[in-house]
Scaffold this motif. Structure first.
Motif, PDB file in Angstrom:
ATOM      1  N   GLU A 149     -14.413 -69.929 110.164  1.00  0.00           N
ATOM      2  CA  GLU A 149     -14.163 -71.372 110.202  1.00  0.00           C
ATOM      3  C   GLU A 149     -14.387 -71.934 111.603  1.00  0.00           C
ATOM      4  N   ALA A 150     -14.092 -71.152 112.631  1.00  0.00           N
ATOM      5  CA  ALA A 150     -14.198 -71.632 114.011  1.00  0.00           C
ATOM      6  C   ALA A 150     -15.629 -71.610 114.534  1.00  0.00           C
ATOM      7  N   LEU A 151     -16.509 -70.844 113.890  1.00  0.00           N
ATOM      8  CA  LEU A 151     -17.884 -70.745 114.356  1.00  0.00           C
ATOM      9  C   LEU A 151     -18.694 -71.954 113.894  1.00  0.00           C
ATOM     10  N   GLN A 152     -19.745 -72.240 114.638  1.00  0.00           N
ATOM     11  CA  GLN A 152     -20.682 -73.262 114.214  1.00  0.00           C
ATOM     12  C   GLN A 152     -21.476 -72.749 113.004  1.00  0.00           C
ATOM     13  N   PRO A 153     -21.962 -73.655 112.146  1.00  0.00           N
ATOM     14  CA  PRO A 153     -22.667 -73.208 110.932  1.00  0.00           C
ATOM     15  C   PRO A 153     -23.799 -72.218 111.210  1.00  0.00           C
ATOM     16  N   TYR A 154     -24.574 -72.463 112.287  1.00  0.00           N
ATOM     17  CA  TYR A 154     -25.710 -71.590 112.560  1.00  0.00           C
ATOM     18  C   TYR A 154     -25.290 -70.196 113.041  1.00  0.00           C
ATOM     19  N   GLU A 155     -24.017 -70.032 113.391  1.00  0.00           N
ATOM     20  CA  GLU A 155     -23.538 -68.731 113.872  1.00  0.00           C
ATOM     21  C   GLU A 155     -22.936 -67.881 112.751  1.00  0.00           C
ATOM     22  N   ARG A 156     -22.662 -68.487 111.616  1.00  0.00           N
ATOM     23  CA  ARG A 156     -21.872 -67.796 110.604  1.00  0.00           C
ATOM     24  C   ARG A 156     -22.626 -66.666 109.920  1.00  0.00           C
ATOM     25  N   ASP A 157     -23.931 -66.833 109.684  1.00  0.00           N
ATOM     26  CA  ASP A 157     -24.683 -65.785 108.986  1.00  0.00           C
ATOM     27  C   ASP A 157     -24.630 -64.467 109.750  1.00  0.00           C
TER      28      ASP A 157
END
Length: 347
Positions: free
Chosen positions: A321-329
């Protein structure tokens, strides 16, 4: 201090002066090297109460540090001790002076700004060790720190009003007000490690794990020779940071075996033990290096997240949840124990 150790006494006084809050950050920037050398190598010459007091002074100085170089130098002290001796002794010393939270917060909050491949690896391996430590996690369970800056998504009219307010504040010499997410310390630390993994895996393979300047970057804490860990040996009234036996065994294996970090360890003397090499001018060159030089940082990071994925589902969810969308994968792949997906634009 004992009368028989005037040299060490002078070094302790120098460390105390550098760690004095009245000393500027620029003047104290390299205090970490001296503190770590005293804590790990001068145990026999120091009373038992000097060592924790010195670490607590270093922790207090780190908490107030504003200069990136000083923050890195002092963080490396605690990271080195955590990596070589485990988290518990460091946690106990800092917690006794209510310094664990500010030190851990500075560590997690500044990790991505640190320079030098070795120091970066030392600090993120140390941070992973803290996150694996039940004692550290329990002590830091209620600590909340700043996360990412909150970007405003308000309507344009409201945004114009804020810009006018910011402009007026600037004209009055006031700093602009920034707003940040509030995160539990463990989430902030895991977030920093996830971003570190993304940085480490994004570098071209042909660069290898270290660049050309690594030997200089790692010199602060990585250029040990065989004798650097001698003399601690649990002296100084029970020094908890005297060299650990398993750490010494790892160093010994590196000296005696066919290790990739046999060279570039600093000048040594040939004492007949077979751990020296001669250059073209006849100088003796030590072959030992810090054990972390033989460790793949990317593998350590991936291994940590694979462990975290099976050990703490709640922390994993809050991390994503704390990560940016582009970092989640990439983070989700690491948590599943998989290799990170290729970044956009990679071939």
């Amino acid at each position: 201090l004992p009368d028989g150790s005037p040299g060490v006494s002078a070094l302790v006084r120098a460390a105390e002066a550098l760690l004095d809050p009245a000393q500027s950050d620029v003047a104290a920037e390299y205090a970490g090297k001296l503190v770590l050398a005293l804590v790990t190598q001068a145990a026999d010459a120091l009373p038992a109460d000097v060592l924790p007091a010195m670490l607590q002074a270093a922790g207090a100085r780190l908490a107030s540090a504003r200069l990136s170089g000083l923050t890195q130098s002092l963080t490396c002290v605690f990271a080195s001790l955590v990596v070589s001796h485990g988290a518990e002794a460091v946690v106990d010393v800092l917690a006794a002076a209510d310094l664990l939270a500010p030190v851990a917060s500075k560590w997690a909050g500044n990790l991505l700004e640190f320079e030098g491949a070795f120091d970066r690896k030392l600090c993120y391996v140390g941070l992973m060790t803290l996150l694996r430590s039940p004692a550290a996690m329990a002590a830091l369970a209620d600590v909340v720190v700043d996360g990412d800056e909150i970007e405003d998504e308000a309507p344009a009219a409201a945004d114009d009003g804020r810009r006018r307010s910011a402009r007026l504040a600037s004209q009055r010499g006031e700093a602009p007000v920034k707003r940040f997410q509030k995160l539990p310390w463990a989430v902030k630390a895991a977030q920093a490690l996830a971003r570190m993994l993304a940085e480490e895996t994004a570098r071209p393979e042909e660069w290898g794990e270290y660049d050309e300047d690594d030997d200089d970057d790692g010199g602060d804490f990585g250029g040990y020779d065989d004798g650097d860990f001698g003399g601690g040996g649990g002296g100084g009234g029970g020094n908890p940071f005297a060299p650990a036996e398993d750490y010494m065994a790892l160093l010994s294996d590196a000296v005696d075996g066919d290790s990739p970090f046999h060279d570039q360890g600093g000048w040594d003397t040939d004492d007949g033990d077979g751990d020296a090499e001669y250059d073209d001018d006849g100088y003796v060159f030590a072959k030992t290096r810090h054990p972390l030089y033989a460790v793949s940082g990317v593998d350590e990071l991936r291994g940590f997240f694979a462990w975290l994925g099976g050990a703490d589902a709640d922390l994993c969810g809050r991390l994503l949840e704390a990560l940016q969308p582009y970092e989640r994968d990439a983070a989700q792949s690491a948590l599943r124990g998989e290799a990170a997906p290729a970044a956009h634009g990679d071939e």
